[in-house]
Design a protein around this motif. Structure first.
Motif, PDB file in Angstrom:
ATOM      1  N   UNK A 287       0.812  -1.141  -0.296  1.00  0.00           N
ATOM      2  CA  UNK A 287       0.011   0.043  -0.087  1.00  0.00           C
ATOM      3  C   UNK A 287       0.856   1.374   0.100  1.00  0.00           C
ATOM      4  N   UNK A 288       1.827   1.286   0.681  1.00  0.00           N
ATOM      5  CA  UNK A 288       2.756   2.326   0.801  1.00  0.00           C
ATOM      6  C   UNK A 288       3.489   2.517  -0.532  1.00  0.00           C
ATOM      7  N   UNK A 289       3.817   1.595  -1.207  1.00  0.00           N
ATOM      8  CA  UNK A 289       4.432   1.624  -2.682  1.00  0.00           C
ATOM      9  C   UNK A 289       3.252   2.124  -3.537  1.00  0.00           C
ATOM     10  N   UNK A 290       1.930   1.436  -3.542  1.00  0.00           N
ATOM     11  CA  UNK A 290       0.828   2.297  -4.476  1.00  0.00           C
ATOM     12  C   UNK A 290       0.694   3.819  -4.183  1.00  0.00           C
ATOM     13  N   UNK A 291       0.568   4.053  -2.635  1.00  0.00           N
ATOM     14  CA  UNK A 291       0.180   5.398  -2.533  1.00  0.00           C
ATOM     15  C   UNK A 291       1.298   6.653  -2.756  1.00  0.00           C
ATOM     16  N   UNK A 292       2.649   6.011  -2.645  1.00  0.00           N
ATOM     17  CA  UNK A 292       3.772   6.913  -3.216  1.00  0.00           C
ATOM     18  C   UNK A 292       4.106   6.711  -4.537  1.00  0.00           C
ATOM     19  N   UNK A 293       3.450   6.195  -5.493  1.00  0.00           N
ATOM     20  CA  UNK A 293       3.561   5.732  -6.838  1.00  0.00           C
ATOM     21  C   UNK A 293       4.988   5.188  -7.057  1.00  0.00           C
ATOM     22  N   UNK A 297      10.466   2.490  -4.200  1.00  0.00           N
ATOM     23  CA  UNK A 297      10.516   0.882  -4.293  1.00  0.00           C
ATOM     24  C   UNK A 297      12.103   0.805  -4.472  1.00  0.00           C
ATOM     25  N   UNK A 298      12.942   1.476  -5.240  1.00  0.00           N
ATOM     26  CA  UNK A 298      14.180   0.878  -5.551  1.00  0.00           C
ATOM     27  C   UNK A 298      15.175   1.141  -4.415  1.00  0.00           C
ATOM     28  N   UNK A 299      14.947   2.268  -3.427  1.00  0.00           N
ATOM     29  CA  UNK A 299      15.798   2.808  -2.591  1.00  0.00           C
ATOM     30  C   UNK A 299      15.312   1.978  -1.109  1.00  0.00           C
ATOM     31  N   UNK A 300      14.191   1.604  -0.998  1.00  0.00           N
ATOM     32  CA  UNK A 300      13.467   1.290   0.396  1.00  0.00           C
ATOM     33  C   UNK A 300      12.615   0.090   0.045  1.00  0.00           C
ATOM     34  N   UNK A 301      12.891  -1.020  -0.533  1.00  0.00           N
ATOM     35  CA  UNK A 301      12.168  -2.128  -0.760  1.00  0.00           C
ATOM     36  C   UNK A 301      11.517  -2.895   0.554  1.00  0.00           C
ATOM     37  N   UNK A 302      12.202  -2.699   1.482  1.00  0.00           N
ATOM     38  CA  UNK A 302      11.711  -3.341   2.655  1.00  0.00           C
ATOM     39  C   UNK A 302      10.556  -2.756   3.162  1.00  0.00           C
ATOM     40  N   UNK A 303      10.295  -1.425   2.915  1.00  0.00           N
ATOM     41  CA  UNK A 303       8.966  -0.788   3.401  1.00  0.00           C
ATOM     42  C   UNK A 303       8.286  -0.330   2.208  1.00  0.00           C
ATOM     43  N   UNK A 304       8.775  -0.328   0.913  1.00  0.00           N
ATOM     44  CA  UNK A 304       7.886  -0.052  -0.159  1.00  0.00           C
ATOM     45  C   UNK A 304       8.029  -0.853  -1.363  1.00  0.00           C
ATOM     46  N   UNK A 305       7.151  -1.720  -1.689  1.00  0.00           N
ATOM     47  CA  UNK A 305       7.352  -2.563  -2.807  1.00  0.00           C
ATOM     48  C   UNK A 305       5.939  -3.011  -3.241  1.00  0.00           C
ATOM     49  N   UNK A 349       9.812   9.136   5.452  1.00  0.00           N
ATOM     50  CA  UNK A 349       9.565   9.401   4.038  1.00  0.00           C
ATOM     51  C   UNK A 349       8.298  10.196   3.663  1.00  0.00           C
ATOM     52  N   UNK A 350       7.140   9.617   3.987  1.00  0.00           N
ATOM     53  CA  UNK A 350       5.747  10.197   3.820  1.00  0.00           C
ATOM     54  C   UNK A 350       5.058   9.873   4.702  1.00  0.00           C
ATOM     55  N   UNK A 351       4.722  10.666   5.788  1.00  0.00           N
ATOM     56  CA  UNK A 351       3.863  10.441   6.994  1.00  0.00           C
ATOM     57  C   UNK A 351       2.433  10.081   6.642  1.00  0.00           C
ATOM     58  N   UNK A 352       1.809  10.763   5.597  1.00  0.00           N
ATOM     59  CA  UNK A 352       0.361  10.401   5.333  1.00  0.00           C
ATOM     60  C   UNK A 352       0.189   8.802   4.841  1.00  0.00           C
TER      61      UNK A 352
END
Length: 467
Positions: A287-293, A297-305, A349-352
């Motif tokens: 969801x974090x990946x989707x919400x941040x476009x 993903x490339x720099x923080x795949x542990x929390x954005x994928x 990175x992005x609170x919201x």
């Protein structure tokens, strides 16, 4: 007549949480019968001299682990687990030597009694043992969270040629990037440690007076502002009945959702030395990946994928959907502490987007669905989620009533056409409830069956109380 204390009877499944808070009309003999323990065991685990003296609201430990358990977690300044850290744990004449696991934890231990002395040592960079903790076990599962003031970054480098400096491997490059972009941690508060003045320590009271030792503090202040809204208070029978009446359903249906989603836990104690409670959460990186476009993903795949976390049994396996083609530790679902570590890093990175990417509270409602709960403002949704279980129950009611009808899945005839979540809750359509919470793959985890079993257990228990 009181039953003999040595008599052990079978427990009524799923009824008593451990620890258990005494309710009006409870006796120690009745509690022992319901949890399948003896009165003598409950007396020893809770330091009770007179089994006849119980107070409403008093907390009782129903197992040796919850009474005398000991857990230790090591984190760095960014709340990442510190793995492979040499430790030495001494208690009750025992000496345990080992290294922390991938999750930064020491295997849970159980002390002999509340008077047991516990000493914890770690090996420093000079191979010298440093004592970090010396404490008495006390009653209640002791949680010791040690947060380093330093950031641990892997230093293994790949061979290079023709470069000005070494190029880290992909995995380590990600870790270093995350460190560089994160805000520096605040200086920990507390008294200097006798063994190492650079480390500060505090001793606070955890849940129900449970002792908690904390070293270091590192939480975003704006996130802490939400957590400070906590007022507490468990959901009462009247609260369940009130919301169930509004939803035209049985209270046990709502209780079953809570049991399956979070085990009934609405809040965890905040182990950062600042006190307070935090809602139970599950962080969802997809969801974090989707919400941040996909920005991170490339720099923080542990929390954005784009793909969610995997179960631990898949660790080390090849998986083309993962960022490096295999399931690493960063791809594992993890435990409660792991979810908050990931939330904190994503929040910087992005609170919201970070808040919207967590399932919150007793009923695990995804933050992105705050409008369905009747709260157009994410801030108001978070405030209510952090106040109490009762507020969380109100958000659940809104979530159930406002969810639009779902069309039937052509691959699953069991799902009806245009059945809303509210209709499913009214009619106890377990498959449809499971579909709304877990999607089309709900059968993989038998979510519908777990809901039905939890409902039946609560129905039986509530009927017994009314008899």
């Amino acid at each position: 007549m009181q039953p003999p204390e040595s008599k052990r009877t079978g427990p009524l499944p799923g009824l008593l949480p451990d620890p258990y808070r005494v309710k009006p009309g409870d006796t120690l003999w009745d509690i022992a019968r319901r949890c399948g323990k003896t009165v003598h065991e409950l007396q020893r685990w809770n330091g009770l001299r007179d089994p006849r003296k119980l107070q409403v609201g008093q907390v009782l430990y129903l197992s040796e682990t919850s009474a005398f358990g000991l857990s230790v977690l090591f984190l760095d300044a960014l709340r990442h687990p510190i793995a492979n850290l040499p430790y030495r744990l001494e208690f009750d004449g025992r000496i345990l030597v080992g290294k922390t696991g991938p999750d930064g934890q020491i295997p849970t231990q159980v002390t002999r009694s509340a008077q047991s002395l516990v000493d914890l040592w770690v090996r420093d960079a000079h191979s010298q043992w440093q004592k970090l903790v010396s404490t008495v076990s006390g009653y209640g599962h002791k949680l010791i969270t040690l947060v380093s003031g330093a950031i641990v970054v892997p230093t293994t480098l790949e061979p290079f040629s023709g470069e000005v400096r070494p190029v880290p491997s992909k995995k380590h490059d990600i870790a270093a990037t995350a460190t560089a972009q994160a805000q520096p941690p605040r200086k920990p508060s507390g008294a200097p440690s006798k063994n190492n003045p650079a480390v500060t320590t505090k001793t606070i009271k955890g849940p129900n007076g449970m002792p908690t030792i904390v070293i270091g503090v590192d939480l975003p202040q704006t996130l802490m502002d939400y957590f400070k809204q906590f007022k507490g208070g468990e959901i009462t029978a009247k609260d369940w009945e009130k919301e169930a009446g509004r939803l035209e359903c049985e209270p046990e249906v709502l209780q079953a959702i809570a049991k399956v989603e979070s085990g009934g836990s609405a809040f965890w104690r905040l182990m950062d030395g600042q006190g307070g409670h935090v809602p139970a959460i599950l962080y969802e990186r997809q969801y974090f990946s989707r919400l941040t476009g996909g920005k991170y993903d490339n720099t923080h795949p542990d929390i954005s994928w784009p793909v969610g976390y995997r179960k631990r049994e898949r660790l080390g396996r090849d998986d083309p959907e993962m960022h490096d083609g295999r399931v690493d530790e960063d791809d594992i679902l993890g435990n409660y502490a792991t979810s908050y570590q990931r939330l904190i890093n994503a929040y910087r990175l992005d609170p919201v987007a970070a808040l919207k990417s967590c399932s919150w509270g007793k009923f695990q409602i995804l933050g992105v669905n705050h409008r369905l709960c009747g709260e157009p403002s994410l801030k108001k949704f978070m405030t209510k989620m952090c106040i109490s279980e009762v507020e969380q129950l109100g958000l659940l009611a809104g979530f159930i009533m406002n969810n639009p009808p779902a069309w039937k899945d052509p691959k699953n005839k069991a799902l009806g056409r245009e059945i809303s979540l509210w209709d499913a809750v009214k009619t106890k359509n377990w498959r449809m409830i499971a579909f709304y919470y877990n999607g089309k793959k709900y059968e993989t985890y038998q979510y519908h069956l777990k809901l039905e079993r939890a409902y039946e257990a609560y129905k039986k228990a509530n009927s017994a109380k009314q008899a």
